[in-house]
Design an enzyme around this catalytic site. Structure first.
Site, PDB file in Angstrom:
ATOM      1  N   VAL A  11       0.833  -1.206   0.000  1.00 58.97           N
ATOM      2  CA  VAL A  11       0.000   0.000   0.000  1.00 58.97           C
ATOM      3  C   VAL A  11       0.868   1.257   0.000  1.00 58.97           C
ATOM      4  O   VAL A  11       0.649   2.196  -0.777  1.00 58.97           O
ATOM      5  CB  VAL A  11      -0.913  -0.007   1.253  1.00 58.97           C
ATOM      6  CG1 VAL A  11      -1.687   1.285   1.372  1.00 58.97           C
ATOM      7  CG2 VAL A  11      -1.847  -1.189   1.211  1.00 58.97           C
ATOM      8  N   THR A 122      -5.324  -0.841   6.792  1.00 60.85           N
ATOM      9  CA  THR A 122      -6.696  -1.257   7.129  1.00 60.85           C
ATOM     10  C   THR A 122      -6.767  -1.492   8.629  1.00 60.85           C
ATOM     11  O   THR A 122      -6.119  -2.398   9.154  1.00 60.85           O
ATOM     12  CB  THR A 122      -7.032  -2.547   6.353  1.00 60.85           C
ATOM     13  OG1 THR A 122      -6.913  -2.247   4.967  1.00 60.85           O
ATOM     14  CG2 THR A 122      -8.439  -3.017   6.650  1.00 60.85           C
ATOM     15  N   GLU A 151      -7.554   2.397   1.545  1.00 62.51           N
ATOM     16  CA  GLU A 151      -7.239   2.188   0.123  1.00 62.51           C
ATOM     17  C   GLU A 151      -8.078   1.022  -0.408  1.00 62.51           C
ATOM     18  O   GLU A 151      -8.454   0.135   0.344  1.00 62.51           O
ATOM     19  CB  GLU A 151      -5.746   1.973  -0.072  1.00 62.51           C
ATOM     20  CG  GLU A 151      -5.124   0.846   0.751  1.00 62.51           C
ATOM     21  CD  GLU A 151      -5.353  -0.516   0.201  1.00 62.51           C
ATOM     22  OE1 GLU A 151      -5.595  -0.597  -1.010  1.00 62.51           O
ATOM     23  OE2 GLU A 151      -5.329  -1.493   0.961  1.00 62.51           O
ATOM     24  N   CYS A 263      -5.847  -9.667   1.956  1.00 62.35           N
ATOM     25  CA  CYS A 263      -6.896  -8.754   2.426  1.00 62.35           C
ATOM     26  C   CYS A 263      -8.184  -9.447   2.827  1.00 62.35           C
ATOM     27  O   CYS A 263      -8.599  -9.351   3.979  1.00 62.35           O
ATOM     28  CB  CYS A 263      -7.180  -7.727   1.339  1.00 62.35           C
ATOM     29  SG  CYS A 263      -5.679  -6.906   0.805  1.00 62.35           S
TER      30      CYS A 263
END
Ligand code: UGA
Length: 440
Positions: A11, A122, A151, A263
């Site tokens: 990220v 996150t 994001e 994720c």
């Protein structure tokens, strides 16, 4: 404008590079000296299409630099993005926030003038407030704000996702912070990208809700695919038939061996834990987590049943090891369940992945004697009893099937991504198995 990005993982590196491409001066900071030295020389630690060129270009145009010294990197900065990892804790599935909090402490000790601290990692709802409290406690006189800006980048298309996002979400109250972030995202605003300003807690929840919803959509179609097999229906047509309804949408309705990556598995679990703690359980997402784990664990059975009639030791070719195409990422990849299960069932494996071989060799180092690492798809299929397509890399979509058929000892294909047409393959003489589609 000058900004600082802390963490040069996926990220941080993609966001920092793309902000530099927008014309912002970006310093990316990481504690890992070797990584920083490599990045300064344009050596990228991950495989992401287009990133290499963009990093090199922005280094040479002096908008992108890499540092290990946080103190130095915080001088004259308008925004500090926290983009460090938040892995799942093995013990309870909660996101491990220790890296985020360490960074907050360092910022508190080293920041001298106003800046907005932005959480891009996150993080569970309430983390932004905790970051604020940590900084305030260590440095009570500092003027600063904390915002959340999750994001929505997908590995393999991260540059495009950053440059042309469906939306940008910014959670913060302060007008000063909003103005900085509005200015930073101006190039996207000019492209009419919706920019949603909301509360910090809402922005944090949007990220988990988006990933959990997408994971649920995939799980839904995976379960419908199993049902199609039982009732003689075709899941591809079901996906089209429901996806054309604008309220449902066509995307993320492809059945597969179960979702993976860094994720969805982590974020669905973290959202379940947050909901349980808040005493507002998300039964739907709890089911998604369970269903997906079980799916990955039983996928090898499809391969074993397709080769059940072969009596000698089975040689199986596997094309695709990464959790999806265009990445070298093996995290929570379905291959991590299927490969050990096939090996336990006495199969010998010949494998190939266009970018993931190095990572995969590390993951499967305990099984090295039972796996042959091949240089391409055709070598992987030489003299084997069946081919399993596990990841839908583009190069596997256009294999020379005649050549492949000559290489295979028995022409069996188990396509766990539905990239071939069942009727065509049957007509070519293959025994072809896919997900949720009967031959018509
Ligand atoms: C996902 C989200 O798509 C991004 O929006 C988000 O920013 C990112 O997580 C994150 O939180 O950082 P990513 O994990 O890179 O991105 O990959 P996806 O393209 O979403 O795929 C995830 C998994 O779902 C893969 O294993 C893929 O094979 C599987 N999948 C996806 C399916 O099985 N079927 C589909 O229809 C779509």
């Amino acid at each position: 404008m000058n900004i600082t990005i802390i963490g040069t993982g996926y990220v941080g590196l993609v966001s920092g590079t793309c902000f530099a491409e927008f014309g912002v001066n970006v310093i990316c900071v990481d504690k890992d000296l070797k990584k920083i030295k490599n990045l300064r020389n344009g050596i990228i630690p991950i495989y992401e299409p287009g990133l290499n060129e963009l990093v090199k270009k922005n280094i040479s145009q002096k908008r992108l630099s890499f540092e290990t010294d946080l103190k130095k990197s915080l001088k004259n900065t308008s925004a500090i993005f926290i983009a460090v990892g938040t892995p799942s804790k093995k013990s309870d599935g909660h996101a491990d926030l220790s890296y985020v909090y360490e960074v907050a402490e360092e910022i508190a000790r080293n920041l001298k003038e106003y800046a907005v601290v932005v959480n891009k990692s996150t993080v569970p709802v309430g983390t932004g407030q905790k970051v604020y409290d940590i900084i305030k406690k260590i440095n009570p006189k500092l003027d600063f704000d904390v915002a959340s800006n999750p994001e929505f980048l997908r590995e393999g298309s991260a540059i495009n996702d950053f440059m042309r996002p469906d939306r940008v979400v910014i959670g913060c109250k302060s007008e000063k912070a909003k103005n900085i972030l509005r200015e930073l995202y101006r190039p996207l605003y000019l492209l009419e990208t919706p920019i949603i300003f909301t509360q910090r807690e809402t922005a944090e929840l949007i990220k988990y809700a988006a990933n959990s919803f997408l994971a649920a959509k995939i799980t839904f179609i995976n379960e419908v695919s199993d049902l199609c097999e039982k009732v003689g229906a075709n899941v591809s047509d079901v996906s089209i038939g429901i996806g054309l309804d604008g309220r449902i949408g066509k995307k993320f309705l492809h059945p597969g061996p179960g979702y993976g990556g860094s994720c969805f598995p982590k974020d669905t679990l973290a959202m379940v834990r947050t909901a349980q703690e808040a005493k507002s359980p998300l039964g739907l997402i709890e089911h998604v987590v369970k269903s997906n784990n079980e799916r990955k664990k039983r996928m090898h059975k499809r391969v074993l049943s397709a080769v059940a009639k072969i009596k000698e030791k089975k040689i199986i070719s596997i094309l695709g090891l990464t959790f999806k195409p265009n990445t070298d990422d093996m995290r929570d990849s379905p291959s991590l369940d299927i490969i050990p299960a096939l090996l336990k069932n006495n199969c010998f494996l010949k494998v190939f992945d266009p970018e993931g071989m190095n990572e995969a060799k590390l993951c499967f180092k305990d099984y090295s004697k039972k796996i042959k690492w091949c240089k391409d798809s055709y070598e992987a299929c030489e003299d084997s009893n069946a081919l399993v397509i596990l990841t839908e890399w583009n190069q596997f979509r256009a294999l020379d099937l005649k050549r492949l058929k000559k290489k295979l000892k028995t022409p069996i294909i188990i396509d766990l991504r539905n990239i071939y047409n069942p009727t065509e393959l049957k007509n070519m003489g293959f025994e072809y198995y896919s997900l949720g589609r009967s031959i018509v």
